[in-house]
Design a protein around this motif. Sequence first.
Motif, short mmCIF file in Angstrom:
data_model
loop_
_atom_site.label_atom_id
_atom_site.label_comp_id
_atom_site.label_asym_id
_atom_site.label_seq_id
_atom_site.Cartn_x
_atom_site.Cartn_y
_atom_site.Cartn_z
N ARG A 183 -7.49 23.77 -8.65
CA ARG A 183 -8.91 24.07 -8.77
C ARG A 183 -9.70 23.08 -7.91
N PRO A 184 -10.69 23.57 -7.16
CA PRO A 184 -11.51 22.64 -6.38
C PRO A 184 -12.36 21.76 -7.28
N LEU A 185 -12.75 20.63 -6.74
CA LEU A 185 -13.62 19.69 -7.43
C LEU A 185 -15.04 19.80 -6.88
N ARG A 186 -16.02 19.61 -7.75
CA ARG A 186 -17.39 19.41 -7.29
C ARG A 186 -17.64 17.90 -7.30
N ALA A 187 -17.70 17.31 -6.13
CA ALA A 187 -17.81 15.85 -6.01
C ALA A 187 -19.21 15.47 -5.54
N LEU A 269 -18.87 7.60 -6.57
CA LEU A 269 -18.31 8.94 -6.49
C LEU A 269 -18.01 9.44 -7.89
N GLU A 270 -18.52 10.63 -8.21
CA GLU A 270 -18.22 11.26 -9.49
C GLU A 270 -17.87 12.72 -9.26
N THR A 271 -17.13 13.28 -10.18
CA THR A 271 -16.68 14.67 -10.06
C THR A 271 -17.02 15.44 -11.34
N ASP A 272 -16.97 16.76 -11.23
CA ASP A 272 -17.38 17.59 -12.37
C ASP A 272 -16.40 17.49 -13.53
N ARG A 273 -15.24 16.95 -13.31
CA ARG A 273 -14.29 16.66 -14.37
C ARG A 273 -13.53 15.40 -13.96
N PRO A 274 -13.03 14.62 -14.91
CA PRO A 274 -12.27 13.43 -14.53
C PRO A 274 -11.09 13.82 -13.63
N TYR A 284 -4.43 5.24 -9.23
CA TYR A 284 -5.34 4.21 -9.71
C TYR A 284 -6.48 4.88 -10.48
N GLY A 285 -6.30 5.05 -11.76
CA GLY A 285 -7.38 5.50 -12.62
C GLY A 285 -7.91 6.89 -12.31
N GLU A 286 -9.17 7.12 -12.75
CA GLU A 286 -9.83 8.41 -12.59
C GLU A 286 -11.27 8.21 -12.14
N THR A 287 -11.88 9.30 -11.66
CA THR A 287 -13.30 9.29 -11.37
C THR A 287 -14.07 9.25 -12.69
N PRO A 288 -15.29 8.68 -12.68
CA PRO A 288 -16.08 8.19 -11.54
C PRO A 288 -15.62 6.80 -11.10
N ILE A 289 -15.86 6.50 -9.81
CA ILE A 289 -15.47 5.21 -9.26
C ILE A 289 -16.52 4.73 -8.27
N ARG A 290 -16.58 3.41 -8.14
CA ARG A 290 -17.38 2.78 -7.09
C ARG A 290 -16.42 2.23 -6.04
N ILE A 291 -16.71 2.49 -4.78
CA ILE A 291 -15.87 2.02 -3.67
C ILE A 291 -16.74 1.19 -2.74
N GLY A 292 -16.27 0.00 -2.42
CA GLY A 292 -17.03 -0.89 -1.55
C GLY A 292 -16.14 -1.52 -0.51
#
Length: 309
Positions: A183-187, A269-274, A284-292
């Motif tokens: 299934r596609p993600l809404r990001a 970054l967040e998605t419509d589902r984890p 490494y974990g799940e969304t949402p995440i901060r990337i820097g």
Amino acid sequence: MRTKQELGAAIRRDRRAALVINARSRRGRQHYERARARLVESGFDLLGTYPVDRPGQLEESLAEAAGLGPDLLVAGGGDGTLSTAARLLAHRDFALGVLPLGTTNNFARTVGVPLDLDAAVAVLTDGKVVDVDLGLVGNLRFANHVGIGLSADVMASTPPRLKRLSGRLAYPATALALLARHRPLRARVRAEGREHEFVTHQLYVANGGFHAGRPITADANADDRLLVAYPVGGPHRRELLRDTARNAATGHRRTLGDEPFLAVRQLWLETDRPAPVEVDGELYGETPIRIGLDANALRVLAPADSPDR
């Protein structure tokens, strides 16, 4: 911390090095003795040599090699090996020497190290110390990319037994099986006061200039203080396949200003589902995440004509 010039001078003068090679791969096993011999022939004083042939041994061997106090820690392997070495050596008074012995060798390509072993050893002899950026997800540094979507689902779903039997071929086999029902993600990507939305089966955030052995764009690199976020295809599965092929064929002709690339310093970054997240090929974990970005985090021995900001 010595300056880059002082560290480079010490490497050329004293030739104090340690060697860690991932010998679990076929190329690593084949080239370990040759790499060690070429370094000795080039005048390096090898304080320790570590052919890593067991799971879980790599970090221990890298830490032991660093504990010997070399000016240059030479790591041989693919992107996973070099990413692990980069995390260990970040902000430390060492230079990382790169022997590209992997399949795609994205990190080596990004920093300009030749893929031929003898030519890569020549860089260790005649090159210069440069700074490169690393990405950050939480407290975890990464050298190459973060993947959300199909690539992370593949990492999570590939059976360990299939990996043992098939090696890297296990991943495309699993990807093809998953794609039929994926299934596609809404990001949503928020960066620099703007919000961007993508509906896609795959989203990458890259630190370096290469992915899957091909340029992402002509002007992306690991010393530009930028992350590059981009979807691969839209909501339809055939678009993922189409854009994967297009990116591989045309990346060297595209720029960071082209659609759909977002070149930013940090993002949320967040998605419509984890959704699971993979960082340089490891879960490494799940969304949402901060990337820097961790700017100028790593010192690398690169070709003498390499740019260095």
